[in-house]
Design a protein around this motif. Structure first.
Motif, PDB file in Angstrom:
ATOM      1  N   UNK A   1      13.168 -10.343 -64.036  1.00 31.48           N
ATOM      2  CA  UNK A   1      12.687  -9.508 -62.935  1.00 31.48           C
ATOM      3  C   UNK A   1      12.389  -8.103 -63.440  1.00 31.48           C
ATOM      4  N   UNK A   2      13.256  -7.571 -64.291  1.00 24.84           N
ATOM      5  CA  UNK A   2      13.058  -6.220 -64.819  1.00 24.84           C
ATOM      6  C   UNK A   2      11.822  -6.149 -65.703  1.00 24.84           C
ATOM      7  N   UNK A   3      11.517  -7.237 -66.390  1.00 21.64           N
ATOM      8  CA  UNK A   3      10.349  -7.279 -67.265  1.00 21.64           C
ATOM      9  C   UNK A   3       9.071  -7.630 -66.504  1.00 21.64           C
ATOM     10  N   UNK A   4       9.193  -7.822 -65.191  1.00 21.97           N
ATOM     11  CA  UNK A   4       8.039  -8.135 -64.332  1.00 21.97           C
ATOM     12  C   UNK A   4       7.329  -9.409 -64.788  1.00 21.97           C
ATOM     13  N   UNK A   5       8.124 -10.424 -65.129  1.00 21.82           N
ATOM     14  CA  UNK A   5       7.564 -11.683 -65.612  1.00 21.82           C
ATOM     15  C   UNK A   5       7.290 -12.698 -64.510  1.00 21.82           C
ATOM     16  N   UNK A   6       7.648 -12.373 -63.279  1.00 21.64           N
ATOM     17  CA  UNK A   6       7.416 -13.307 -62.169  1.00 21.64           C
ATOM     18  C   UNK A   6       5.959 -13.217 -61.706  1.00 21.64           C
TER      19      UNK A   6
END
Length: 207
Positions: free
Chosen positions: A44-49
């Protein structure tokens, strides 16, 4: 040695056979749960969704579903190796005791922002029908009534509502159990996937 005893597996599988679904609390060990929660927070922190899609054509239709997903890869996501081993054990037990022919699986992390949902549906496609068992494990810390995001299961004789409690697993027959995710009022997290009776070949575009 496996993750669970034969007695535990038989109890869960009997419930699945009798009512088409089973709810299992405290499914992961504390260590495995901690690893998965950390992995979820990292992605989520890496914006991978990415915005979840519907069907083989991978259409994004927000009026039907509003979640975001990150598809897992057993070769890439080595931090989740114990989880993949657990799913392999699950397939072995279901094949042994249910006489299924499961041979593969596909899983993703799912996140529903507040005010999203997934309308009533089956986890099956006319164009691709190899999903046999749906498998959800909830990752919602401190969920309380009123937070929303419950799983509504439609049965021939009524409906059941399953709260998305932390470390609660739900297994059900993909082609036989209509269900929906009710409106969320706070973020809702899960690890969701399917056990397949033949290898998945269309990749992570499906949801």
């Amino acid at each position: 040695m496996g993750f669970y005893t034969e007695e535990q597996w038989l109890q869960w599988i009997d419930a699945l056979a009798e009512q088409d679904y089973v709810v299992i609390d405290s499914f992961f060990s504390e260590d495995m749960l901690s690893e998965i929660l950390d992995f979820f927070v990292q992605k989520r922190a890496e914006d991978d969704f990415e915005k979840a899609s519907i069907g083989v054509q991978a259409q994004v239709i927000s009026e039907i579903r509003g979640d975001y997903t990150f598809w897992l890869d057993r070769q890439r996501d080595t931090a989740l190796k114990p989880f993949f081993e657990l799913i392999t054990e699950s397939i072995e037990k279901l094949n042994r005791y249910c006489y299924l022919s499961l041979s593969d699986y596909e899983f993703h992390l799912a996140y529903y922002p507040p005010k999203t949902y997934y309308k009533k549906h089956l986890d099956q496609f006319r164009e691709r029908s190899n999903r046999m068992i749906s498998f959800i494990i909830y990752l919602n810390e401190d969920w309380t009534p009123g937070d929303g995001g419950e799983l509504k299961i439609y049965k021939k004789d009524g409906e059941d509502i399953v709260a998305p409690l932390l470390n609660r697993a739900v297994l059900f027959k993909s082609a036989d159990v209509p269900h929906e995710v009710l409106l969320t009022h706070k973020g809702r997290a899960s690890l969701t996937g399917w056990l397949l009776y033949q290898p998945q070949v269309l990749g992570g575009i499906l949801a």
